[in-house]
Motif scaffolding. Structure first.
Motif, mmCIF file in Angstrom:
data_model
loop_
_atom_site.group_PDB
_atom_site.id
_atom_site.type_symbol
_atom_site.label_atom_id
_atom_site.label_comp_id
_atom_site.label_asym_id
_atom_site.label_seq_id
_atom_site.Cartn_x
_atom_site.Cartn_y
_atom_site.Cartn_z
ATOM 1 N N HIS A 1 -15.472 10.530 21.646
ATOM 2 C CA HIS A 1 -15.544 9.337 22.507
ATOM 3 C C HIS A 1 -14.482 8.712 23.231
ATOM 4 C CE1 HIS A 1 -19.772 10.210 21.286
ATOM 5 N NE2 HIS A 1 -19.025 11.163 21.943
ATOM 6 N N THR A 2 -14.883 7.392 23.847
ATOM 7 C CA THR A 2 -15.061 6.304 24.700
ATOM 8 C C THR A 2 -13.985 5.165 23.613
ATOM 9 O OG1 THR A 2 -15.897 5.231 25.295
ATOM 10 C CG2 THR A 2 -14.627 6.622 26.558
ATOM 11 N N ASP A 3 -14.402 5.947 21.971
ATOM 12 C CA ASP A 3 -13.813 4.299 21.334
ATOM 13 C C ASP A 3 -12.905 5.084 20.030
ATOM 14 O OD1 ASP A 3 -14.965 2.111 20.396
ATOM 15 O OD2 ASP A 3 -16.854 2.297 20.245
ATOM 16 N N SER A 4 -13.088 6.561 19.889
ATOM 17 C CA SER A 4 -12.189 7.259 19.361
ATOM 18 C C SER A 4 -10.594 6.592 19.580
ATOM 19 C CB SER A 4 -11.744 8.529 19.641
ATOM 20 O OG SER A 4 -11.172 9.616 18.782
ATOM 21 N N THR A 5 -10.602 6.741 17.833
ATOM 22 C CA THR A 5 -8.631 6.208 17.040
ATOM 23 C C THR A 5 -7.968 7.022 17.251
ATOM 24 O OG1 THR A 5 -9.755 6.178 15.201
ATOM 25 C CG2 THR A 5 -9.718 4.487 16.438
ATOM 26 N N TRP A 6 -8.324 8.232 18.417
ATOM 27 C CA TRP A 6 -7.090 9.430 18.383
ATOM 28 C C TRP A 6 -6.637 9.405 19.101
ATOM 29 C CZ3 TRP A 6 -5.844 13.928 21.726
ATOM 30 C CH2 TRP A 6 -4.699 14.297 21.346
ATOM 31 N N PRO A 7 -5.177 9.550 18.908
ATOM 32 C CA PRO A 7 -4.764 10.613 17.824
ATOM 33 C C PRO A 7 -3.199 9.674 16.884
ATOM 34 C CG PRO A 7 -3.068 10.633 19.445
ATOM 35 C CD PRO A 7 -4.287 9.897 20.369
ATOM 36 N N ASP A 8 -3.817 8.335 16.751
ATOM 37 C CA ASP A 8 -3.043 6.815 16.211
ATOM 38 C C ASP A 8 -4.313 6.178 14.781
ATOM 39 O OD1 ASP A 8 -1.277 7.360 18.288
ATOM 40 O OD2 ASP A 8 -2.343 5.806 19.529
ATOM 41 N N THR A 9 -5.299 7.089 14.419
ATOM 42 C CA THR A 9 -6.624 7.028 13.589
ATOM 43 C C THR A 9 -4.928 6.409 12.723
ATOM 44 O OG1 THR A 9 -7.940 8.057 13.893
ATOM 45 C CG2 THR A 9 -8.439 7.343 12.228
ATOM 46 N N LYS A 10 -3.849 6.796 12.260
ATOM 47 C CA LYS A 10 -3.593 6.563 10.950
ATOM 48 C C LYS A 10 -2.649 4.809 11.073
ATOM 49 C CE LYS A 10 -0.261 7.956 7.160
ATOM 50 N NZ LYS A 10 1.252 8.872 7.019
ATOM 51 N N ARG A 11 -2.585 4.381 12.119
ATOM 52 C CA ARG A 11 -1.906 3.305 12.313
ATOM 53 C C ARG A 11 -2.670 2.806 12.441
ATOM 54 N NH1 ARG A 11 -1.827 0.892 16.686
ATOM 55 N NH2 ARG A 11 -2.162 2.211 18.550
ATOM 56 N N VAL A 12 -4.325 2.723 12.826
ATOM 57 C CA VAL A 12 -5.212 2.414 13.213
ATOM 58 C C VAL A 12 -5.498 1.447 11.488
ATOM 59 C CG1 VAL A 12 -7.442 1.131 14.085
ATOM 60 C CG2 VAL A 12 -5.799 2.344 15.140
ATOM 61 N N ALA A 13 -5.664 2.503 11.422
ATOM 62 C CA ALA A 13 -6.706 2.871 9.945
ATOM 63 C C ALA A 13 -5.388 1.496 8.762
ATOM 64 C CB ALA A 13 -6.507 3.715 8.978
ATOM 65 N N GLU A 14 -3.772 2.010 9.032
ATOM 66 C CA GLU A 14 -2.866 1.327 8.166
ATOM 67 C C GLU A 14 -3.311 -0.184 8.259
ATOM 68 O OE1 GLU A 14 0.108 4.818 7.129
ATOM 69 O OE2 GLU A 14 0.246 3.514 9.562
ATOM 70 N N GLY A 15 -3.042 -0.723 9.586
ATOM 71 C CA GLY A 15 -3.105 -1.817 10.168
ATOM 72 C C GLY A 15 -4.682 -3.022 9.393
ATOM 73 N N LEU A 16 -5.527 -1.725 9.408
ATOM 74 C CA LEU A 16 -6.879 -2.607 8.816
ATOM 75 C C LEU A 16 -6.727 -2.962 7.946
ATOM 76 C CD1 LEU A 16 -9.358 -0.029 11.008
ATOM 77 C CD2 LEU A 16 -9.088 -2.693 10.888
ATOM 78 N N MET A 17 -6.080 -1.722 6.608
ATOM 79 C CA MET A 17 -5.997 -2.368 5.720
ATOM 80 C C MET A 17 -4.874 -3.049 4.777
ATOM 81 S SD MET A 17 -8.724 0.207 3.997
ATOM 82 C CE MET A 17 -9.221 -0.538 5.371
ATOM 83 N N MET B 1 1.256 -1.342 0.094
ATOM 84 C CA MET B 1 0.069 0.044 0.519
ATOM 85 C C MET B 1 0.232 1.437 -0.123
ATOM 86 S SD MET B 1 -2.963 1.099 2.898
ATOM 87 C CE MET B 1 -1.904 1.105 4.358
ATOM 88 N N THR B 2 0.692 2.453 -0.803
ATOM 89 C CA THR B 2 1.049 3.455 -0.609
ATOM 90 C C THR B 2 0.246 4.376 0.264
ATOM 91 O OG1 THR B 2 -0.713 4.531 -1.890
ATOM 92 C CG2 THR B 2 1.377 3.318 -3.280
ATOM 93 N N GLU B 3 1.499 5.784 0.452
ATOM 94 C CA GLU B 3 0.918 6.007 2.062
ATOM 95 C C GLU B 3 -1.017 6.592 2.153
ATOM 96 O OE1 GLU B 3 2.603 9.746 4.772
ATOM 97 O OE2 GLU B 3 1.742 10.120 2.508
ATOM 98 N N LEU B 4 -1.075 5.831 3.660
ATOM 99 C CA LEU B 4 -3.302 5.812 3.596
ATOM 100 C C LEU B 4 -3.231 7.238 2.862
ATOM 101 C CD1 LEU B 4 -4.459 4.244 4.972
ATOM 102 C CD2 LEU B 4 -5.093 5.905 7.305
ATOM 103 N N PRO B 5 -4.411 7.525 2.322
ATOM 104 C CA PRO B 5 -5.088 8.455 1.517
ATOM 105 C C PRO B 5 -5.749 9.335 3.516
ATOM 106 C CG PRO B 5 -5.698 7.357 0.736
ATOM 107 C CD PRO B 5 -5.386 6.844 1.630
ATOM 108 N N LYS B 6 -5.682 10.338 2.963
ATOM 109 C CA LYS B 6 -6.412 11.372 4.297
ATOM 110 C C LYS B 6 -7.966 10.743 4.599
ATOM 111 C CE LYS B 6 -3.406 15.131 6.246
ATOM 112 N NZ LYS B 6 -4.001 16.057 5.992
ATOM 113 N N ILE B 7 -8.147 10.880 5.367
ATOM 114 C CA ILE B 7 -9.179 10.623 6.154
ATOM 115 C C ILE B 7 -10.061 11.028 5.631
ATOM 116 C CG2 ILE B 7 -10.327 9.556 7.940
ATOM 117 C CD1 ILE B 7 -7.559 7.942 8.506
ATOM 118 N N VAL B 8 -11.475 10.747 5.581
ATOM 119 C CA VAL B 8 -12.630 11.832 5.552
ATOM 120 C C VAL B 8 -13.218 11.000 6.536
ATOM 121 C CG1 VAL B 8 -15.108 13.121 4.741
ATOM 122 C CG2 VAL B 8 -12.274 13.122 3.212
#
Length: 415
Positions: free
Chosen positions: A356-372, A1-8
């Motif tokens: 919220h407590t479910d939030s992946t902030w501030p690690d969303t990029k890392r979490v998304a990269e793992g999922l993708m 995968m190339t760099e993860l696209p910016k998330i919406v």
């Protein structure tokens, strides 16, 4: 995968600032509108669903609370959780001073989004609850409608207005009157809003079911204006649970259940047949459950449609309408990603659930990269941003930044 696209992100939340209704309500309503007060709290206990018992104590920990008619809402740490350690994300009172400013201040929110690899964000209400039902419950309907319009004006002009398209407006409507709701959809669509909150199961709010003609003006307005109907888990003011004394963790585990029930309801309602360009979006329900529900709905349609009462109502397999008109969203769902061909590569969007407590902030990029991991780049693009851009009619990739405020008029538009 190339760099993860910016998330919406299609599901985040705003903690309404204390000045919202004292600033944005017409003067004649301000004294009776929602007001924020700092109070001492001895104890908060959940009474099942989304209701709480509050024990006041002037010497107890302080909370900034909302008061409106007979309604009392206490800001709690697990709702404004970002910045706290996981084990400190409790149901304890909190003040604005203790919250991360991005919870309620738009400039700070955009800064937190930038830290989190998020380009744009759609935010659900907090005090009004997830479809604005607090104002539908108002005894004074004129006041309730004024509060709704004030919230939407704040959402468009203050929360989103100077964000350069980074914050995407999501409006609420008067659910007690579908004609008034349609008027508010059109009023906001005229200034660029393309998303509206709705209850996953309105019947549980004491409102007509989606099978009744009551809602037809609202469906028509949303379809005509390309306004997406966004339904968040808990927007029926009830969460699935096994018993009143079950830990809240049981509700959290079963939280997708209302979305599953709502989807089944819509698939067999005939609404999507009558309104073939109407769009629905399910928020915070994850997506792993979707393939089986679609399989089961199609089996029921094929084998049981005569006695099931939908033979003349639903002319094609129900999954037809899902793939054509409905979006789910996810942020922690490996199983859903593994079944993305059945979920639909064009039907899934991403969220961060800030704050919220479910939030992946501030690690969303890392979490998304793992999922993708292992997902083709073209599908990664769709899941991280492309489907959201299409669903909401954004122009982010055209770099016009979509939503802005016209300084000369104070009115917001989509370019």
């Amino acid at each position: 995968m190339t760099e993860l696209p910016k998330i919406v992100s299609v599901d985040d939340h705003v903690v309404e600032p204390a000045h919202l209704w004292t600033t944005w309500l017409p003067p004649r309503y301000r004294e009776r509108g929602p007001r924020s007060e700092r109070r001492g709290i001895a104890n908060i206990a959940t009474q099942g669903g989304l209701r709480y018992d509050i024990e006041w104590d002037d010497d107890g920990p302080k909370a900034d609370c909302w008061f409106f008619e007979d309604l009392v809402y206490v800001n709690k740490r697990h709702v404004a959780a970002v910045g706290f350690d996981r084990d400190d994300m409790t149901m304890s009172p909190i003040t604005y001073d203790e919250m991360r400013p991005g919870c309620y201040e738009p400039k700070a929110r955009v800064e937190d989004m930038e830290m989190n690899w998020v380009e744009a964000s759609l935010c659900f209400p907090t005090f009004p609850r997830f479809c604005g039902q607090a104002f539908t419950e108002a005894k004074d309907r004129d006041l309730g409608l004024a509060c709704i319009k004030a919230y939407n004006d704040w959402m468009v002009e203050e929360w989103c207005g100077d964000s350069g398209g980074r914050l995407i407006p999501l409006c609420i409507v008067p659910l007690w009157d579908a004609g008034l709701a349609a008027d508010e959809v059109r009023r906001n669509a005229a200034r660029g809003v393309r998303a509206v909150c709705f209850s996953e199961i309105p019947y549980r709010l004491g409102l007509p079911t989606i099978h009744e003609p009551f809602w037809e003006p609202f469906w028509q307005a949303c379809e005509e204006t390309a306004t997406v109907i966004c339904m968040h888990i808990g927007s029926s003011s009830a969460m699935p649970a096994t018993s009143p004394d079950a830990p809240v963790a049981v509700q959290a585990t079963l939280s997708f259940n209302n979305a599953m029930a709502s989807l089944s309801d819509f698939l067999f309602s005939g609404i999507l047949v009558r309104h073939p360009t109407l769009k629905l979006a399910y928020s915070e329900g994850q997506i792993g459950w979707l393939p089986y529900v679609l399989e089961r709905a199609d089996d029921v349609w094929r084998d049981h449609r005569a006695w099931g009462g939908v033979r003349d109502l639903i002319p094609e397999p129900p999954s037809t309408y899902y793939y054509r008109q409905i979006y789910g969203c996810f942020f922690k769902d490996r199983h859903g990603v593994s079944a993305i061909d059945k979920v639909g590569v064009d039907n899934a969007t991403f969220e961060t659930d800030y704050p919220h407590t479910d939030s992946t902030w501030p690690d969303t990029k890392r979490v998304a990269e793992g999922l993708m991991e292992g997902v083709p780049d073209d599908i990664v693009y769709k899941l991280m941003r492309g489907n959201a851009i299409k669903m909401l009619g954004l122009d982010l990739d055209g770099r016009s930044q979509g939503f802005d405020r016209r300084k000369d008029t104070g009115v917001a538009h989509v370019k």
